[in-house]
Design a protein around this motif. Sequence first.
Motif, mmCIF file in Angstrom:
data_model
loop_
_atom_site.group_PDB
_atom_site.id
_atom_site.type_symbol
_atom_site.label_atom_id
_atom_site.label_comp_id
_atom_site.label_asym_id
_atom_site.label_seq_id
_atom_site.Cartn_x
_atom_site.Cartn_y
_atom_site.Cartn_z
ATOM 1 N N CYS A 1 1.938 5.138 -8.262
ATOM 2 C CA CYS A 1 1.617 5.845 -7.029
ATOM 3 C C CYS A 1 2.866 5.831 -6.163
ATOM 4 C CB CYS A 1 0.433 5.201 -6.305
ATOM 5 S SG CYS A 1 0.732 3.515 -5.717
ATOM 6 N N VAL A 2 2.872 6.648 -5.117
ATOM 7 C CA VAL A 2 4.055 6.810 -4.277
ATOM 8 C C VAL A 2 3.661 6.633 -2.819
ATOM 9 C CG1 VAL A 2 5.957 8.343 -3.646
ATOM 10 C CG2 VAL A 2 5.030 8.403 -5.972
ATOM 11 N N GLU A 3 4.523 5.961 -2.053
ATOM 12 C CA GLU A 3 4.262 5.744 -0.636
ATOM 13 C C GLU A 3 5.553 5.897 0.155
ATOM 14 O OE1 GLU A 3 2.867 1.700 -0.335
ATOM 15 O OE2 GLU A 3 4.875 0.875 -0.627
ATOM 16 N N SER A 4 5.400 6.092 1.477
ATOM 17 C CA SER A 4 6.575 6.175 2.337
ATOM 18 C C SER A 4 6.170 5.976 3.789
ATOM 19 C CB SER A 4 7.276 7.532 2.189
ATOM 20 O OG SER A 4 8.450 7.589 2.984
ATOM 21 N N PHE A 5 7.108 5.475 4.591
ATOM 22 C CA PHE A 5 6.914 5.444 6.040
ATOM 23 C C PHE A 5 7.050 6.845 6.615
ATOM 24 C CE2 PHE A 5 7.810 0.853 5.841
ATOM 25 C CZ PHE A 5 6.911 0.381 6.778
ATOM 26 N N ASP A 6 7.814 7.680 5.949
ATOM 27 C CA ASP A 6 8.121 9.022 6.450
ATOM 28 C C ASP A 6 6.967 9.979 6.141
ATOM 29 O OD1 ASP A 6 9.132 11.544 7.032
ATOM 30 O OD2 ASP A 6 11.128 11.085 6.267
ATOM 31 N N PRO A 7 6.262 10.464 7.169
ATOM 32 C CA PRO A 7 5.143 11.382 6.906
ATOM 33 C C PRO A 7 5.564 12.663 6.200
ATOM 34 C CG PRO A 7 5.073 10.566 9.176
ATOM 35 C CD PRO A 7 6.395 10.159 8.601
#
Length: 280
Positions: free
Chosen positions: A167-173
């Motif tokens: 899965c992929v995540e980021s602080f950047d919307p």
Amino acid sequence: MTLKILLLLLIIFVLILIFLGILVAPERASKAMKAPFENRFFAHRGLHTMDNTIPENTVAAFERACVAGYGIELDVRITKDEEVVVIHDPNLMRPCGVDKNVSDLTYNEILEYGLFGTEFRVPLFQDALECIEGRVPLIVEIKPGENTLTLTQKTMELLAPYKGEYCVESFDPSVVRWIRHNCPVVLRGQLANLVSDFDENIPFLIKFFASRCLFNMATRPHFVAYKTGTKPLSVKLTKLLGAMHIVWTSHPEDMGGNPEKDKRENDSVIFEFYEPPVKY
């Protein structure tokens, strides 16, 4: 206070909750999408050691996590020559003792520097994928910074043929939004923490929106990855509306952490410096 006023206040409160729910609502992931990531412990930046004999975000740390059976969380950035590398910091000062930005160096230039005084080097993301080889589920954090769009595109291109669960995540919307529109079948997450934990150079309004997951109206993440500790009401609401909750970074009690609370309140736990069960 009359009954009418109480009723009016109740109606206003309910309307506020409904409006807030619309703002922060996630996209519900299917059971199949969530299954590899639920009730699991993920080694933060690989199963590295506190004394840095096995440094964070190295192939050795990923191999150690795979052998133990833990999921893996890692960070990706992009170099000057547009290679996707696994490193947390935008600058090499902390890991390598050199005041140079990752984005200002080619990958070959970065290879000149050892990590934390060791012979280990910053790996390519492709090297990490070849090491892990689908043995354990993977959480990929796309770090915001220069050339974020290029980083996002190249990261997803490298993941496209990968056979393992990720899965992929980021602080950047904007990253999460891009994945939503271009890779809708990939489980995606919004990283967040309290206003006080964001960089002081970020404008307050952006930090406030991010800390409350109010950018969800554009990103509609499947999960929220929130820093361990207090969560605002709007973040708690995302869970009621169907978002998975992943906590970072869980530490042992002798480091001020509360592993049992982290496990009890979240669907998955990103941990470091202790060795919990693989699943719970």
